[in-house]
Design a protein around this motif. Structure first.
Motif, PDB file in Angstrom:
ATOM      1  N   HIS A  87      14.348 -32.698  79.819  1.00 10.98           N
ATOM      2  CA  HIS A  87      14.812 -32.963  81.407  1.00 10.98           C
ATOM      3  C   HIS A  87      15.684 -34.438  81.192  1.00 10.98           C
ATOM      4  O   HIS A  87      16.964 -34.397  81.976  1.00 10.98           O
ATOM      5  CB  HIS A  87      13.656 -33.121  82.246  1.00 10.98           C
ATOM      6  CG  HIS A  87      14.126 -33.318  83.659  1.00 10.98           C
ATOM      7  ND1 HIS A  87      13.874 -34.435  84.300  1.00 10.98           N
ATOM      8  CD2 HIS A  87      14.493 -32.447  84.736  1.00 10.98           C
ATOM      9  CE1 HIS A  87      14.742 -34.179  85.565  1.00 10.98           C
ATOM     10  NE2 HIS A  87      14.635 -33.068  85.851  1.00 10.98           N
ATOM     11  N   THR A 108      18.997 -34.009  79.805  1.00 15.08           N
ATOM     12  CA  THR A 108      19.969 -32.648  80.144  1.00 15.08           C
ATOM     13  C   THR A 108      21.217 -33.058  80.153  1.00 15.08           C
ATOM     14  O   THR A 108      22.341 -32.125  79.505  1.00 15.08           O
ATOM     15  CB  THR A 108      19.384 -32.168  81.487  1.00 15.08           C
ATOM     16  OG1 THR A 108      17.986 -31.828  81.196  1.00 15.08           O
ATOM     17  CG2 THR A 108      20.263 -31.187  81.770  1.00 15.08           C
ATOM     18  N   ASP A 124      15.431 -23.356  76.680  1.00 21.15           N
ATOM     19  CA  ASP A 124      15.767 -22.262  77.384  1.00 21.15           C
ATOM     20  C   ASP A 124      15.747 -22.185  78.755  1.00 21.15           C
ATOM     21  O   ASP A 124      16.541 -21.733  79.508  1.00 21.15           O
ATOM     22  CB  ASP A 124      15.648 -21.221  76.371  1.00 21.15           C
ATOM     23  CG  ASP A 124      16.478 -19.887  77.023  1.00 21.15           C
ATOM     24  OD1 ASP A 124      17.657 -20.154  77.060  1.00 21.15           O
ATOM     25  OD2 ASP A 124      15.961 -18.814  76.906  1.00 21.15           O
ATOM     26  N   ASP A 125      14.706 -22.774  79.150  1.00 20.02           N
ATOM     27  CA  ASP A 125      14.120 -22.753  80.507  1.00 20.02           C
ATOM     28  C   ASP A 125      15.052 -23.853  81.173  1.00 20.02           C
ATOM     29  O   ASP A 125      15.412 -23.544  82.612  1.00 20.02           O
ATOM     30  CB  ASP A 125      12.683 -22.873  80.748  1.00 20.02           C
ATOM     31  CG  ASP A 125      11.974 -21.689  80.425  1.00 20.02           C
ATOM     32  OD1 ASP A 125      12.535 -20.637  80.389  1.00 20.02           O
ATOM     33  OD2 ASP A 125      10.617 -21.778  80.065  1.00 20.02           O
ATOM     34  N   LEU A 126      15.284 -24.986  80.770  1.00 25.10           N
ATOM     35  CA  LEU A 126      15.803 -26.007  81.297  1.00 25.10           C
ATOM     36  C   LEU A 126      17.286 -26.463  81.231  1.00 25.10           C
ATOM     37  O   LEU A 126      17.906 -27.003  82.317  1.00 25.10           O
ATOM     38  CB  LEU A 126      15.223 -27.375  80.776  1.00 25.10           C
ATOM     39  CG  LEU A 126      13.661 -27.517  81.134  1.00 25.10           C
ATOM     40  CD1 LEU A 126      13.198 -28.857  80.404  1.00 25.10           C
ATOM     41  CD2 LEU A 126      13.341 -27.532  82.518  1.00 25.10           C
ATOM     42  N   ALA A 138       9.213 -31.184  77.541  1.00 21.67           N
ATOM     43  CA  ALA A 138       9.729 -30.755  78.799  1.00 21.67           C
ATOM     44  C   ALA A 138      10.384 -32.154  79.500  1.00 21.67           C
ATOM     45  O   ALA A 138      11.447 -32.080  80.148  1.00 21.67           O
ATOM     46  CB  ALA A 138       8.778 -30.331  79.863  1.00 21.67           C
ATOM     47  N   GLU A 150       9.446 -25.281  71.431  1.00 20.76           N
ATOM     48  CA  GLU A 150      10.275 -26.266  72.431  1.00 20.76           C
ATOM     49  C   GLU A 150      11.473 -25.664  72.717  1.00 20.76           C
ATOM     50  O   GLU A 150      12.029 -25.960  73.938  1.00 20.76           O
ATOM     51  CB  GLU A 150      10.550 -27.372  71.162  1.00 20.76           C
ATOM     52  CG  GLU A 150       9.365 -28.397  70.995  1.00 20.76           C
ATOM     53  CD  GLU A 150       9.304 -29.093  69.866  1.00 20.76           C
ATOM     54  OE1 GLU A 150       8.476 -29.623  69.209  1.00 20.76           O
ATOM     55  OE2 GLU A 150      10.459 -28.986  68.936  1.00 20.76           O
ATOM     56  N   TYR A 151      11.953 -24.415  71.817  1.00 18.24           N
ATOM     57  CA  TYR A 151      13.110 -23.941  72.355  1.00 18.24           C
ATOM     58  C   TYR A 151      12.816 -23.099  73.607  1.00 18.24           C
ATOM     59  O   TYR A 151      13.820 -23.160  74.428  1.00 18.24           O
ATOM     60  CB  TYR A 151      13.524 -22.855  71.170  1.00 18.24           C
ATOM     61  CG  TYR A 151      14.729 -21.913  71.586  1.00 18.24           C
ATOM     62  CD1 TYR A 151      16.118 -22.567  71.452  1.00 18.24           C
ATOM     63  CD2 TYR A 151      14.499 -20.685  71.974  1.00 18.24           C
ATOM     64  CE1 TYR A 151      17.191 -21.771  72.008  1.00 18.24           C
ATOM     65  CE2 TYR A 151      15.651 -19.990  72.448  1.00 18.24           C
ATOM     66  CZ  TYR A 151      16.901 -20.406  72.288  1.00 18.24           C
ATOM     67  OH  TYR A 151      17.958 -19.907  72.659  1.00 18.24           O
ATOM     68  N   ARG A 152      11.845 -22.452  73.752  1.00 15.27           N
ATOM     69  CA  ARG A 152      11.218 -21.938  75.150  1.00 15.27           C
ATOM     70  C   ARG A 152      11.633 -23.013  76.204  1.00 15.27           C
ATOM     71  O   ARG A 152      12.123 -22.701  77.212  1.00 15.27           O
ATOM     72  CB  ARG A 152       9.864 -21.358  74.895  1.00 15.27           C
ATOM     73  CG  ARG A 152      10.066 -19.975  74.236  1.00 15.27           C
ATOM     74  CD  ARG A 152       8.650 -19.118  74.117  1.00 15.27           C
ATOM     75  NE  ARG A 152       7.883 -19.799  73.623  1.00 15.27           N
ATOM     76  CZ  ARG A 152       7.262 -19.924  72.382  1.00 15.27           C
ATOM     77  NH1 ARG A 152       7.776 -19.019  71.629  1.00 15.27           N
ATOM     78  NH2 ARG A 152       6.068 -20.371  72.272  1.00 15.27           N
ATOM     79  N   ILE A 153      11.233 -23.925  75.849  1.00 14.13           N
ATOM     80  CA  ILE A 153      11.427 -25.208  77.130  1.00 14.13           C
ATOM     81  C   ILE A 153      12.847 -25.425  77.386  1.00 14.13           C
ATOM     82  O   ILE A 153      13.279 -25.407  78.314  1.00 14.13           O
ATOM     83  CB  ILE A 153      10.362 -26.239  76.972  1.00 14.13           C
ATOM     84  CG1 ILE A 153       9.033 -26.082  76.829  1.00 14.13           C
ATOM     85  CG2 ILE A 153      10.630 -27.391  77.854  1.00 14.13           C
ATOM     86  CD1 ILE A 153       8.048 -27.118  76.058  1.00 14.13           C
TER      87      ILE A 153
END
Length: 264
Positions: A153, A156, A176-178, A149, A171-174
């Protein structure tokens, strides 16, 4: 390959414990060299890894940008679950805290076809990526769940410029969220013994299922996947061909006992 070369202690639920030479920069570079592409890790090690240069490495692995500094090398103590997921990790960064300064010096004086950044502490990825983007150098990235995360960030603004991004399912879920995943050219998502998925601008275009079989040491399997994939792409393979070769290389890596560490 920019990142850590470390001394790793790995622990498994059945009581197995290994002391290994590891680190993402070494695993990615070694996989690329074995796949036939010249590879040069950029890392900082201490006197406890002085034997590193004397090992019988593949001819295409160049350790000229692995510098030795005062103090201990970076060390990771990693505990895995029965399905090979990281459930505990402690780190002592040692002289690897000098990595960011070393990397920026190397970027100023080196030319290569492709840069790969292993986004892990203690590397400060933001100035490294800013320099690569500003210079227009092709680059790729990978992350580690313990700091994903924070590192995603920090990366980005550079992510849309990356040739490829390598993550596992968590890690992909993180990711995709960011960030907007459909803005990323290529994302390769691994999932332990499950299928590896290749995404182009957020759309799955290929999957590859790892071969079954015994698993000895999972440390570095994801890094091996990245190194083998990049090597094949740089040698002109299609994405589908590179993915198949990379999954095979990662499977073989998980069956290997790793590089044993012996203190000097």
């Amino acid at each position: 390959m920019i990142g850590n070369i470390s001394i790793d202690t790995t622990r498994y639920p059945d009581g197995r414990t290994y002391a290994l030479i590891g680190g993402a920069a070494l695993h990615v570079a070694l996989a690329a060299a074995r796949a036939g592409t010249p590879a040069r890790p950029v890392a900082v090690i201490g006197a406890d890894l002085t034997r590193l240069h004397a090992r019988p490495w593949p001819k295409k692995l160049d350790l000229s940008h692995v510098t030795t500094a005062a103090g201990a090398s970076c060390r990771f103590d990693i505990t895995y679950s029965t399905d090979g997921q990281v459930v505990g990790l402690t780190a002592a960064y040692g002289c690897a805290t000098a990595l960011t300064a070393h990397v920026l010096d190397v970027l100023d004086g080196s030319a290569c076809d492709h840069w790969h950044i292993c986004c892990r502490r203690p590397l400060d990825v933001r100035p490294v990526l800013e320099q690569l983007v500003m210079a227009g150098h092709p680059f790729s990235l990978d992350f580690h769940l313990a700091s994903a995360a924070e590192q995603i960030h920090a990366a980005t603004n550079a992510l849309p410029h990356a040739v490829a991004v390598f993550v596992n399912a968590a890690e992909y879920r993180i990711l995709d969220d960011l960030v907007a995943v459909n803005e990323l050219a290529t994302v390769v998502v691994s999932d332990g013994s499950g299928a590896v998925v290749l995404l182009r601008h957020g759309r799955a275009i290929d999957t590859e299922l790892p071969q079954g079989g015994p698993v000895t040491e999972v440390t570095g399997a994801g890094d091996t996947l990245a190194g083998a994939y990049l090597a094949d792409i740089l040698q002109g393979s299609t994405e589908q061909e590179a993915l198949a070769s990379a999954v095979t290389a990662a499977t073989h890596q998980a069956r290997d006992p790793g590089l044993p560490y012996e203190s000097p």
